[in-house]
Design a protein around this motif. Sequence first.
Motif, PDB file in Angstrom:
ATOM      1  N   TYR A  59       0.836  -1.208   0.000  1.00  0.00           N
ATOM      2  CA  TYR A  59       0.000   0.000   0.000  1.00  0.00           C
ATOM      3  C   TYR A  59       0.870   1.258   0.000  1.00  0.00           C
ATOM      4  O   TYR A  59       0.577   2.232  -0.703  1.00  0.00           O
ATOM      5  CB  TYR A  59      -0.946   0.015   1.204  1.00  0.00           C
ATOM      6  N   SER A  60       1.940   1.253   0.795  1.00  0.00           N
ATOM      7  CA  SER A  60       2.832   2.420   0.832  1.00  0.00           C
ATOM      8  C   SER A  60       3.460   2.666  -0.529  1.00  0.00           C
ATOM      9  O   SER A  60       3.528   3.813  -0.997  1.00  0.00           O
ATOM     10  CB  SER A  60       3.925   2.220   1.889  1.00  0.00           C
ATOM     11  N   HIS A  62       2.267   1.793  -3.427  1.00  0.00           N
ATOM     12  CA  HIS A  62       1.203   2.249  -4.332  1.00  0.00           C
ATOM     13  C   HIS A  62       0.895   3.733  -4.093  1.00  0.00           C
ATOM     14  O   HIS A  62       0.767   4.502  -5.055  1.00  0.00           O
ATOM     15  CB  HIS A  62      -0.052   1.390  -4.117  1.00  0.00           C
ATOM     16  N   LYS A  63       0.796   4.129  -2.833  1.00  0.00           N
ATOM     17  CA  LYS A  63       0.517   5.543  -2.529  1.00  0.00           C
ATOM     18  C   LYS A  63       1.643   6.442  -3.024  1.00  0.00           C
ATOM     19  O   LYS A  63       1.387   7.490  -3.638  1.00  0.00           O
ATOM     20  CB  LYS A  63       0.317   5.738  -1.022  1.00  0.00           C
ATOM     21  N   PHE A  67       1.273   9.145  -6.007  1.00  0.00           N
ATOM     22  CA  PHE A  67       1.504  10.551  -5.703  1.00  0.00           C
ATOM     23  C   PHE A  67       2.529  11.148  -6.675  1.00  0.00           C
ATOM     24  O   PHE A  67       2.361  12.260  -7.176  1.00  0.00           O
ATOM     25  CB  PHE A  67       1.970  10.678  -4.246  1.00  0.00           C
ATOM     26  N   GLY A 118      -7.254   8.611  -5.475  1.00  0.00           N
ATOM     27  CA  GLY A 118      -6.507   7.794  -4.518  1.00  0.00           C
ATOM     28  C   GLY A 118      -6.068   8.612  -3.319  1.00  0.00           C
ATOM     29  O   GLY A 118      -6.210   8.187  -2.163  1.00  0.00           O
ATOM     30  N   TRP A 119      -5.544   9.795  -3.587  1.00  0.00           N
ATOM     31  CA  TRP A 119      -5.099  10.684  -2.512  1.00  0.00           C
ATOM     32  C   TRP A 119      -6.286  11.095  -1.643  1.00  0.00           C
ATOM     33  O   TRP A 119      -6.205  11.085  -0.409  1.00  0.00           O
ATOM     34  CB  TRP A 119      -4.399  11.877  -3.133  1.00  0.00           C
ATOM     35  N   VAL A 122      -7.343   7.987   0.527  1.00  0.00           N
ATOM     36  CA  VAL A 122      -6.497   7.697   1.697  1.00  0.00           C
ATOM     37  C   VAL A 122      -6.558   8.833   2.708  1.00  0.00           C
ATOM     38  O   VAL A 122      -6.315   8.615   3.896  1.00  0.00           O
ATOM     39  CB  VAL A 122      -5.037   7.331   1.321  1.00  0.00           C
ATOM     40  N   LEU A 128      -2.668   7.860   5.478  1.00  0.00           N
ATOM     41  CA  LEU A 128      -1.748   8.739   4.763  1.00  0.00           C
ATOM     42  C   LEU A 128      -0.275   8.391   4.954  1.00  0.00           C
ATOM     43  O   LEU A 128       0.570   8.937   4.250  1.00  0.00           O
ATOM     44  CB  LEU A 128      -1.997  10.186   5.190  1.00  0.00           C
ATOM     45  N   VAL A 130       3.297   6.697   4.698  1.00  0.00           N
ATOM     46  CA  VAL A 130       4.042   6.018   3.637  1.00  0.00           C
ATOM     47  C   VAL A 130       5.308   5.430   4.244  1.00  0.00           C
ATOM     48  O   VAL A 130       6.190   6.166   4.690  1.00  0.00           O
ATOM     49  CB  VAL A 130       4.377   6.994   2.492  1.00  0.00           C
TER      50      VAL A 130
END
Length: 191
Positions: A59-60, A62-63, A67, A118-119, A122, A128, A130
């Motif tokens: 997940y981190s 992907h975020k 971003f 996505g932003w 989350v 939020l 990462v």
Amino acid sequence: MSVSDAPQDTPTVPDRYGRAARWLHWVIAVFVACLIPLGLAMVARGAATNFDGLTDRLYSAHKLLGFVVLWLMILRVVVRLRRGAPPPLATLTPLERVASQVVHVVLYVLLLVVPLLGWAGVSAFPALNVFGLFDLPAILPADQAIAAVILGAHKLLALGLGLVALAHVAAALRHRFLKRDGVMRRMWPPD
């Protein structure tokens, strides 16, 4: 021969996208090619493992990549607005010109909207962090019901982005191997 009799230099229209546009195109393409399967895998793994450490790292990743894609796309839009694009090749049929314009607009819109959703998702979840190193700035207040709707839209539009990207790749390969008209050369390779 006077200056007025000398042949006039007419500016040539470049037939390729500029270096920055080509570089951004390929970096974003690689990121998106990673983000979509990563997103599907992390969600499936989260459901199967009740969110273990590896799932958290997926997940981190992907975020963070999403971003970065958002900011690269903003830069790409600025480059496109400042430098434009080469004119369509004369070999394109009217239908190909329209299809090309529609696909490019849809890709640009989705490449901005999908990471923004996505932003936002989350932010509303809130999730939020990462890699335990930093938090993305929140753009919405915490509300898990809203997060579920936003992240559902994010997933559907990301899958749509994948389909449009595949159509874009198929068209580029058609131009490269069947029509052999130089369309693909305009964006390939980055130098």
